[in-house]
Write a protein that holds these residues in place. Structure first.
Motif, mmCIF file in Angstrom:
data_model
loop_
_atom_site.group_PDB
_atom_site.id
_atom_site.type_symbol
_atom_site.label_atom_id
_atom_site.label_comp_id
_atom_site.label_asym_id
_atom_site.label_seq_id
_atom_site.Cartn_x
_atom_site.Cartn_y
_atom_site.Cartn_z
ATOM 1 N N GLY A 141 26.250 50.116 30.436
ATOM 2 C CA GLY A 141 26.358 50.076 31.883
ATOM 3 C C GLY A 141 27.792 50.036 32.349
ATOM 4 N N TYR A 142 28.599 49.195 31.700
ATOM 5 C CA TYR A 142 30.027 49.142 32.030
ATOM 6 C C TYR A 142 30.685 50.499 31.760
ATOM 7 C CZ TYR A 142 30.130 44.050 32.686
ATOM 8 O OH TYR A 142 29.945 42.778 33.154
ATOM 9 N N ALA A 143 30.315 51.112 30.645
ATOM 10 C CA ALA A 143 30.902 52.409 30.297
ATOM 11 C C ALA A 143 30.579 53.454 31.351
ATOM 12 C CB ALA A 143 30.388 52.863 28.931
ATOM 13 N N GLU A 144 29.355 53.446 31.867
ATOM 14 C CA GLU A 144 28.968 54.406 32.895
ATOM 15 C C GLU A 144 29.818 54.238 34.155
ATOM 16 O OE1 GLU A 144 24.945 55.880 35.307
ATOM 17 O OE2 GLU A 144 24.820 54.320 33.751
ATOM 18 N N VAL A 145 30.052 52.985 34.530
ATOM 19 C CA VAL A 145 30.876 52.718 35.717
ATOM 20 C C VAL A 145 32.318 53.165 35.472
ATOM 21 C CG1 VAL A 145 31.852 50.905 37.180
ATOM 22 C CG2 VAL A 145 29.431 50.827 36.523
ATOM 23 N N ILE A 146 32.870 52.813 34.319
ATOM 24 C CA ILE A 146 34.256 53.176 34.006
ATOM 25 C C ILE A 146 34.422 54.691 33.971
ATOM 26 C CG2 ILE A 146 36.032 53.101 32.205
ATOM 27 C CD1 ILE A 146 34.886 50.294 31.479
ATOM 28 N N ASP A 147 33.511 55.381 33.299
ATOM 29 C CA ASP A 147 33.606 56.838 33.207
ATOM 30 C C ASP A 147 33.442 57.487 34.578
ATOM 31 O OD1 ASP A 147 34.031 56.725 30.485
ATOM 32 O OD2 ASP A 147 31.927 57.095 29.959
ATOM 33 N N GLY A 148 32.605 56.889 35.428
ATOM 34 C CA GLY A 148 32.402 57.436 36.762
ATOM 35 C C GLY A 148 33.552 57.139 37.709
ATOM 36 N N GLY A 149 34.309 56.069 37.425
ATOM 37 C CA GLY A 149 35.468 55.728 38.239
ATOM 38 C C GLY A 149 35.143 55.128 39.594
ATOM 39 N N ASP A 150 33.857 54.776 39.819
ATOM 40 C CA ASP A 150 33.462 54.176 41.098
ATOM 41 C C ASP A 150 33.033 52.735 40.848
ATOM 42 O OD1 ASP A 150 32.515 53.441 43.555
ATOM 43 O OD2 ASP A 150 31.000 55.023 43.705
ATOM 44 N N GLN A 166 26.626 45.671 40.633
ATOM 45 C CA GLN A 166 27.707 45.086 39.849
ATOM 46 C C GLN A 166 28.051 43.672 40.338
ATOM 47 O OE1 GLN A 166 31.041 47.844 38.705
ATOM 48 N NE2 GLN A 166 30.263 48.969 40.478
ATOM 49 N N GLN A 167 28.477 42.837 39.405
ATOM 50 C CA GLN A 167 29.014 41.524 39.770
ATOM 51 C C GLN A 167 30.434 41.715 40.276
ATOM 52 O OE1 GLN A 167 28.305 38.015 37.231
ATOM 53 N NE2 GLN A 167 30.529 37.802 37.101
ATOM 54 N N SER A 168 30.729 41.235 41.466
ATOM 55 C CA SER A 168 32.038 41.476 42.073
ATOM 56 C C SER A 168 33.133 40.677 41.381
ATOM 57 C CB SER A 168 32.013 41.108 43.560
ATOM 58 O OG SER A 168 31.980 39.697 43.717
ATOM 59 N N LEU A 169 34.348 41.142 41.552
ATOM 60 C CA LEU A 169 35.500 40.439 40.993
ATOM 61 C C LEU A 169 35.672 39.077 41.648
ATOM 62 C CD1 LEU A 169 37.879 43.494 40.758
ATOM 63 C CD2 LEU A 169 37.258 42.038 38.829
ATOM 64 N N THR A 170 35.397 38.983 42.935
ATOM 65 C CA THR A 170 35.512 37.692 43.615
ATOM 66 C C THR A 170 34.533 36.694 43.019
ATOM 67 O OG1 THR A 170 36.220 38.736 45.673
ATOM 68 C CG2 THR A 170 35.319 36.501 45.827
ATOM 69 N N PHE A 171 33.298 37.139 42.768
ATOM 70 C CA PHE A 171 32.293 36.262 42.178
ATOM 71 C C PHE A 171 32.640 35.921 40.731
ATOM 72 C CE2 PHE A 171 28.252 35.299 40.106
ATOM 73 C CZ PHE A 171 27.696 34.379 41.002
ATOM 74 N N SER A 172 33.392 36.811 40.073
ATOM 75 C CA SER A 172 33.737 36.623 38.663
ATOM 76 C C SER A 172 34.926 35.693 38.462
ATOM 77 C CB SER A 172 34.063 37.982 38.021
ATOM 78 O OG SER A 172 32.964 38.866 38.114
ATOM 79 N N ASN A 173 35.471 35.136 39.518
ATOM 80 C CA ASN A 173 36.620 34.222 39.420
ATOM 81 C C ASN A 173 36.365 33.139 38.362
ATOM 82 O OD1 ASN A 173 38.438 31.978 39.949
ATOM 83 N ND2 ASN A 173 38.977 33.034 41.833
ATOM 84 N N LEU A 174 37.267 33.022 37.415
ATOM 85 C CA LEU A 174 37.088 32.080 36.306
ATOM 86 C C LEU A 174 37.923 30.815 36.461
ATOM 87 C CD1 LEU A 174 37.111 34.645 33.335
ATOM 88 C CD2 LEU A 174 35.159 33.783 34.643
ATOM 89 N N GLY A 175 38.386 30.547 37.683
ATOM 90 C CA GLY A 175 39.201 29.360 37.907
ATOM 91 C C GLY A 175 38.503 28.075 37.512
ATOM 92 N N GLY A 206 38.628 42.837 45.570
ATOM 93 C CA GLY A 206 37.770 41.706 45.247
ATOM 94 C C GLY A 206 36.288 41.997 45.275
ATOM 95 N N GLU A 207 35.853 42.939 46.133
ATOM 96 C CA GLU A 207 34.426 43.256 46.222
ATOM 97 C C GLU A 207 34.002 44.329 45.225
ATOM 98 O OE1 GLU A 207 32.503 41.272 47.987
ATOM 99 O OE2 GLU A 207 34.415 40.253 48.311
ATOM 100 N N HIS A 208 34.944 44.862 44.479
ATOM 101 C CA HIS A 208 34.598 45.844 43.456
ATOM 102 C C HIS A 208 34.005 45.139 42.238
ATOM 103 C CE1 HIS A 208 37.389 49.319 44.944
ATOM 104 N NE2 HIS A 208 36.728 48.736 45.936
ATOM 105 N N GLY A 209 33.346 45.922 41.385
ATOM 106 C CA GLY A 209 32.706 45.359 40.208
ATOM 107 C C GLY A 209 33.696 44.873 39.154
ATOM 108 N N PHE A 210 33.191 43.977 38.300
ATOM 109 C CA PHE A 210 34.005 43.368 37.246
ATOM 110 C C PHE A 210 34.652 44.416 36.342
ATOM 111 C CE2 PHE A 210 34.214 41.746 32.846
ATOM 112 C CZ PHE A 210 35.127 40.712 33.018
ATOM 113 N N ALA A 211 33.987 45.549 36.137
ATOM 114 C CA ALA A 211 34.520 46.592 35.243
ATOM 115 C C ALA A 211 35.888 47.088 35.696
ATOM 116 C CB ALA A 211 33.552 47.755 35.130
ATOM 117 N N ARG A 212 36.260 46.832 36.937
ATOM 118 C CA ARG A 212 37.530 47.333 37.446
ATOM 119 C C ARG A 212 38.742 46.716 36.730
ATOM 120 N NH1 ARG A 212 39.125 50.312 41.952
ATOM 121 N NH2 ARG A 212 41.398 50.281 42.019
#
Length: 338
Positions: free
Chosen positions: A266-275, A281-290, A322-328
């Motif tokens: 799934g991550y590979a599909e997103v990366i290859d698609g570039g979107d 997708q889990q957003s980068l903001t939600f993925s905050n590891l603080g 921040g609202e983009h997926g973690f794969a970014r």
């Protein structure tokens, strides 16, 4: 067909049951099939005469010895050589012939395996033998960088040597066993000509004429492995103050990580698609590891493995994604400093 020289080097891993189990699982998950048409074999009057033995092995470290032993078990007449004394004894006891010098070993066979420490040691041994290698085939299984593999291919071409490079995806104890894999790139003719012999070592996959590709895949797979292991050790260190053994944690982590590999496609599909905005997708903001880092630090251990991922997340969040997926986070890896 040209006489052949195969060159294999030390690998980055040690031989332990843990590594063997890991590689069996990883290669089952990441098996790559590359279909190729049969290569054209060279025929003609310039074919060198057949030599006295089938294979020679130069350098008898753990991996070189394992490769030589597999060839002996396959019934191939094998000549061996090592710079320090005593390393050949066990192989000689199995029927190998010991050569007095690297030059003698190269000249002894139509197939020579050189198993040395690194790229520099390969040239230290082979540069003086370039005349003996001319018209032959060099298959380099030494662990080297892609740029070094390409340099070796250019060096070989200049010396009239056919060249194939490879990356060994196995520990020595896995050679000749199910689950072992060797990645090859460079001359397809060489790969096709010796494919049956390669099968005595491991499953072989050919990636193309660019001699650096096997090494590139090798380092990419090892990078994924080492980061995963670092994450496991992060967890083990976190649990230690609570009296939880690493063994107990491993019992839980192994099936969890195996299940999570199902997300790779799934991550590979997103990366290859570039979107990185596609739904689901889990957003980068939600993925905050603080919070993770605070909890790890409060246990008195280093958060460095998780902190590395957090830095990649923060770079993309700070850039307005921040609202983009973690794969970014792959963009921070592909374009450092951007």
């Amino acid at each position: 067909m040209p006489a052949s020289v195969l060159l294999s080097g030390t690998h980055l891993l040690v031989s332990t049951p843990l590594f063997s189990q890991y590689w069996s699982t990883l290669l089952a998950l990441l098996r790559i099939g590359v279909a190729q048409e049969p290569a054209v074999r060279r025929e003609g009057a310039d074919m060198p005469q057949i030599h006295d033995t089938d294979v020679s092995v130069l350098g008898l470290g753990a991996m070189g010895s394992a490769l030589a032993e597999a060839l002996l078990k396959a019934g191939l007449r094998t000549t061996v050589w090592n710079r320090s004394a005593g390393k050949a004894d066990a192989l000689v006891a199995q029927g190998a012939t010991e050569a007095a010098s690297a030059a003698e070993a190269v000249r002894a066979s139509r197939l020579v395996i050189v198993c040395l420490f690194d790229h520099d040691s390969v040239h230290e041994v082979l540069d003086p033998l370039v005349g003996d290698l001319a018209g032959r085939t060099l298959v380099n299984l030494t662990t080297t960088k892609p740029a070094q593999a390409r340099e070796s291919a250019a060096w070989a071409a200049h010396g009239g040597i056919a060249y194939l490079d490879g990356g060994i995806m196995a520990v020595p104890s896995m050679i000749g066993q199910p689950g072992a894999s060797i990645l090859y790139s460079g001359s397809e003719e060489v790969f096709r000509e010796h494919e049956a012999l390669f099968d005595h070592w491991a499953t072989g996959t050919y990636f193309g004429e660019d001699a650096g590709l096997a090494s590139l895949y090798d380092f990419a797979l090892l990078s994924a492995m080492y980061v995963m292991f670092a994450g496991f050790m992060q967890g083990a260190a976190m649990l230690a103050p609570a009296g939880v053994s690493a063994g107990r944690f491993a019992e839980m982590a192994a099936p969890w990580l195996t299940a999570m590999t199902g997300e790779l496609a799934g991550y590979a599909e997103v990366i290859d698609g570039g979107d990185y905005t596609v739904p689901g997708q889990q957003s980068l903001t939600f993925s905050n590891l603080g919070l993770f880092i605070e909890a790890i630090t409060e246990e008195g251990v280093s958060p460095e493995p998780v902190a590395m991922v957090q830095r990649l997340i923060r770079q993309q969040v700070d850039a307005g994604h921040g609202e983009h997926g973690f794969a970014r986070i792959v963009e921070s890896i592909k374009h450092p400093g951007a």
